[in-house]
Design a protein around this motif. Structure first.
Motif, PDB file in Angstrom:
ATOM      1  N   PHE A 170      28.174  25.876  12.137  1.00 14.95           N
ATOM      2  CA  PHE A 170      28.051  25.858  13.590  1.00 14.95           C
ATOM      3  C   PHE A 170      27.053  24.784  13.987  1.00 14.95           C
ATOM      4  O   PHE A 170      26.362  24.224  13.146  1.00 14.95           O
ATOM      5  CB  PHE A 170      27.611  27.232  14.135  1.00 14.95           C
ATOM      6  CG  PHE A 170      26.226  27.639  13.717  1.00 14.95           C
ATOM      7  CD1 PHE A 170      25.132  27.348  14.524  1.00 14.95           C
ATOM      8  CD2 PHE A 170      26.002  28.293  12.523  1.00 14.95           C
ATOM      9  CE1 PHE A 170      23.848  27.714  14.143  1.00 14.95           C
ATOM     10  CE2 PHE A 170      24.732  28.674  12.133  1.00 14.95           C
ATOM     11  CZ  PHE A 170      23.651  28.375  12.944  1.00 14.95           C
ATOM     12  N   GLY A 179      31.280  26.899  21.534  1.00 20.78           N
ATOM     13  CA  GLY A 179      32.035  26.507  20.338  1.00 20.78           C
ATOM     14  C   GLY A 179      32.959  25.330  20.501  1.00 20.78           C
ATOM     15  O   GLY A 179      33.901  25.172  19.736  1.00 20.78           O
ATOM     16  N   CYS A 216      29.723  32.522  18.344  1.00 20.83           N
ATOM     17  CA  CYS A 216      28.728  32.469  17.268  1.00 20.83           C
ATOM     18  C   CYS A 216      27.349  32.737  17.871  1.00 20.83           C
ATOM     19  O   CYS A 216      26.792  31.877  18.552  1.00 20.83           O
ATOM     20  CB  CYS A 216      28.768  31.114  16.575  1.00 20.83           C
ATOM     21  SG  CYS A 216      27.602  30.977  15.217  1.00 20.83           S
ATOM     22  N   CYS A 253      28.261  34.918  13.185  1.00 15.34           N
ATOM     23  CA  CYS A 253      29.372  34.320  13.931  1.00 15.34           C
ATOM     24  C   CYS A 253      30.632  35.162  13.760  1.00 15.34           C
ATOM     25  O   CYS A 253      30.808  35.822  12.737  1.00 15.34           O
ATOM     26  CB  CYS A 253      29.644  32.909  13.423  1.00 15.34           C
ATOM     27  SG  CYS A 253      28.294  31.763  13.678  1.00 15.34           S
TER      28      CYS A 253
END
Length: 98
Positions: free
Chosen positions: A13, A20, A45, A94
């Motif tokens: 991430f 995202g 996440c 996440c």
């Protein structure tokens, strides 16, 4: 009898990328605030939404992102502007895997 091995999350991430979409911009702190105070969509996440990497998701996270984006504030903790794994252990995780 058996052995159970617990592996780290291992999700990639970008810190501060709440929605995202692969980039950090004004929509990310906006989405965090919407989730926290308006019942908006949960972050895909939580680790990414935890912009200051303190292990909690609260109002200080969008403040950290806005400070970095617009006020020349401190850079967001790793994984910064490129995807990576979380170098600090916490209870956040996440819901997606890349």
């Amino acid at each position: 009898n058996g052995i159970v091995s617990v592996l780290p999350d291992g999700t990639l991430f970008i810190r501060g990328d709440t929605n995202g979409d692969g980039q950090i911009n004004i929509s990310d702190p906006q989405d965090t605030l919407s989730y926290l105070f308006l019942g908006g969509r949960r972050p895909a996440c939580y680790d990414a939404a935890d912009a200051n990497d303190d292990g909690r998701l609260d109002v200080s996270d969008p403040v950290a992102t806005l400070s970095w984006l617009f006020l020349g504030g401190r850079a967001l903790p790793p994984p910064g502007e490129t995807e990576g794994e979380d170098p600090t252990p916490d209870a956040l995780g996440c819901y997606y895997r890349r």
